[in-house]
Scaffold this active site. Structure first.
Site, short mmCIF file in Angstrom:
data_model
loop_
_atom_site.label_atom_id
_atom_site.label_comp_id
_atom_site.label_asym_id
_atom_site.label_seq_id
_atom_site.Cartn_x
_atom_site.Cartn_y
_atom_site.Cartn_z
N GLU A 243 0.82 -1.22 0.00
CA GLU A 243 0.00 0.00 0.00
C GLU A 243 0.85 1.27 0.00
O GLU A 243 0.91 1.99 1.00
CB GLU A 243 -0.94 0.01 1.20
CG GLU A 243 -1.95 -1.12 1.17
CD GLU A 243 -2.92 -1.08 2.36
OE1 GLU A 243 -2.78 -0.20 3.23
OE2 GLU A 243 -3.83 -1.92 2.40
N GLU B 183 -5.28 -8.53 1.03
CA GLU B 183 -5.86 -8.21 2.34
C GLU B 183 -7.34 -7.92 2.17
O GLU B 183 -7.74 -7.14 1.29
CB GLU B 183 -5.24 -6.94 2.97
CG GLU B 183 -3.84 -7.11 3.49
CD GLU B 183 -3.31 -5.84 4.15
OE1 GLU B 183 -4.11 -5.02 4.65
OE2 GLU B 183 -2.08 -5.67 4.15
N TRP C 277 -7.17 -10.45 6.20
CA TRP C 277 -6.49 -9.64 7.20
C TRP C 277 -7.31 -9.74 8.46
O TRP C 277 -8.41 -9.25 8.48
CB TRP C 277 -6.33 -8.17 6.77
CG TRP C 277 -5.53 -7.47 7.82
CD1 TRP C 277 -6.00 -6.85 8.95
CD2 TRP C 277 -4.10 -7.39 7.88
NE1 TRP C 277 -4.95 -6.41 9.72
CE2 TRP C 277 -3.79 -6.73 9.08
CE3 TRP C 277 -3.07 -7.83 7.05
CZ2 TRP C 277 -2.47 -6.49 9.47
CZ3 TRP C 277 -1.77 -7.58 7.44
CH2 TRP C 277 -1.47 -6.91 8.64
C1 FCB Z 1 -4.14 -2.09 5.80
C2 FCB Z 1 -2.73 -2.43 6.25
C3 FCB Z 1 -2.68 -3.51 7.28
C4 FCB Z 1 -3.80 -3.39 8.29
C5 FCB Z 1 -5.13 -3.19 7.63
C6 FCB Z 1 -6.29 -3.07 8.58
O1 FCB Z 1 -4.17 -0.81 5.24
O2 FCB Z 1 -1.97 -2.83 5.15
O3 FCB Z 1 -1.42 -3.49 7.86
O4 FCB Z 1 -3.50 -2.42 9.20
O5 FCB Z 1 -5.09 -2.05 6.83
#
Ligand code: FCB
Length: 450
Positions: free
Chosen positions: A165, A352, A399
């Protein structure tokens, strides 16, 4: 109904080094910008830090055993730059190499594919002291770190993801200032964005050379953005918001250029003077897969008071997660469809997707997180619809495997399939973990049996 998920689909979970490892001052690890940021009063909720986190550095065997027990066939982790290369240049730290080699070998023994992120936001503090991501030298140092890490770990890694990201690292870190290093300078953030994109490209070249067996992809955050109305000013605001959040990162990767409207919009900052001849070719080097992180839909309207991109998001129209993020599974289908319609036919992994909720612990210690099960079921079915529609989706990483240090929210937000009691470090799989085991065992068919 039969499952739309193809054979060999990767059912995984994701974590990141700073969020779970702890052992911040052990094994020769140097400080990262997140150590500094978390130690600064007022930056992280309740003054929480990643000093201990889930103590994964010491308890990783328990965690890989849990992953295997759930039936995961893939696990995404990040390696810590400040653990591997604490002095920012030169040889890697042997203790860190040994730690990651043991962990990766164990995953391989368990038949779990490893997807390794090289940068999940934990820049060595020494590099921030030299200017951080707004400086080109940081991207060049990252290329060197990628080459050394590829040589040290490459025989044990299945999938590589250079940067997690880039949008968050650049804009939350250097513009909003709500993530490390906590700077509030838009021009610096735009330069950081370019150098994170460049870092990705330099790492791709290094990995191709030094870890030729591994597959290489991305972890781009893709947000679903809609205009609040068809008024021209709202449509324009939505386009700009999409430009700053999505296209500024997708276009360089898959089209080898920054979007014209973004270059024009940000021209007064002069930030894109940072782009040198050859950079865009480096950034657009061919990949083997594309990884997408997805959490948000924003419905936006024009806002002349927003100096950045002239827009503001309306309050969510649907129920929200514990973070206040709108629950809208169709957005996942939409971003996947858009990726394949507008950018690339490469295999796609959702790198994620998941949700935090206020988990309640029952007297017997169990956690019946029905809201997380419902969330994941909705989003996985949306992923299934994307496949039926022709998207080349090959994997879904939830995630997160464990509750962990959620950046500026500290330990107050729990995303895990597995609960972590931070006082005892006891791990307890939640109902969502048991549910996910059934989804995996049926290759997705269980999503449709209810
Ligand atoms: C994303 C991040 C990850 C986590 C999720 C909730 O943006 O990559 O590390 O914090 O959000």
């Amino acid at each position: 109904m039969t499952s739309p998920f193809p054979d060999g689909f990767l059912w995984g979970a994701s974590t990141a080094a700073y969020q779970i490892e702890g052992a911040a001052a052990e094994g020769g690890r140097g400080p990262s910008i997140w150590d500094t940021f978390a130690a600064t009063p007022g930056k992280v909720k309740h003054g929480d830090t990643g000093d201990t986190a889930c103590d994964h550095y010491h308890r990783w065997r328990e965690d890989t055993a849990i992953a295997a027990d759930l039936g995961l066939n893939a696990y995404r982790l990040s390696v810590s730059w400040s653990r591997l290369q604490p002095s920012r240049r030169g040889d890697l730290n042997p203790a860190a190499v040994a730690f990651y080699r043991e962990l990766l070998a164990d995953l391989r023994d368990k038949g779990i594919r490893s997807a390794v992120t090289l940068y999940h936001w934990d820049l060595p503090q020494v590099l921030e002291d030299e200017g951080g991501w707004p400086e080109r030298a940081t991207a060049e140092r990252f290329g060197d770190y990628a080459a050394r890490t590829a040589r040290a770990l490459g025989d044990l890694v299945d999938e590589w993801i250079p940067v997690n990201e880039a949008w968050c690292a650049a804009f939350l870190g250097y513009h909003a200032g709500v993530h490390a290093p906590g700077r509030q300078d838009r021009t610096a953030a735009l330069r950081a964005a370019h150098h994170l994109n460049l870092a990705h490209g330099l790492a791709v070249a290094a990995l191709r050379e030094h870890a030729p067996a591994g597959k290489i992809g991305s972890a781009v955050i893709m947000t679903d953005i809609e205009a609040a109305s068809d008024r021209p000013e709202d449509v324009r605001a939505a386009r700009l918001s999409d430009g700053g959040g999505n296209r500024l990162f997708l276009d360089p990767l898959f089209r080898g250029a920054y979007p014209e409207d973004m270059l024009a919009h940000f021209a007064p900052t002069g930030a894109f003077d940072a782009v040198r001849p050859g950079d865009m070719e480096t950034i657009a080097a061919p990949l083997d897969f594309v990884g997408v992180n997805h959490y948000h839909r924003f419905v936006v309207e024009a806002d002349p008071d927003d100096a950045h991109l002239g827009n503001r998001a309306l309050p969510p129209a649907n129920p929200v997660t514990g973070f206040g993020w709108e629950i809208h599974p169709e957005s996942l289908r939409r971003v996947l469809a858009r990726l394949s319609d507008e950018y690339t036919g490469l295999p796609v992994y959702i790198t994620e997707s998941g949700a935090s909720f206020e988990d309640a612990v029952a007297a017997d210690g169990s956690v019946d997180d029905a809201d997380r099960v419902a969330y994941l079921e909705g989003y996985m079915r949306a992923a299934g619809r994307a496949i039926e529609q022709g998207v080349n989706l090959r994997g879904y990483f939830v995630w997160s495997l464990l509750d962990n240090f959620e950046w500026a929210e500290g330990y107050s937000k729990r995303f895990g399939l597995v609960r972590v009691d931070y006082d005892t470090q006891r791990r307890t799989p939640k109902r969502s973990a048991e549910w996910y085991r059934g989804v995996i065992a049926s290759n997705g068919a269980a999503l449709y049996s209810a």
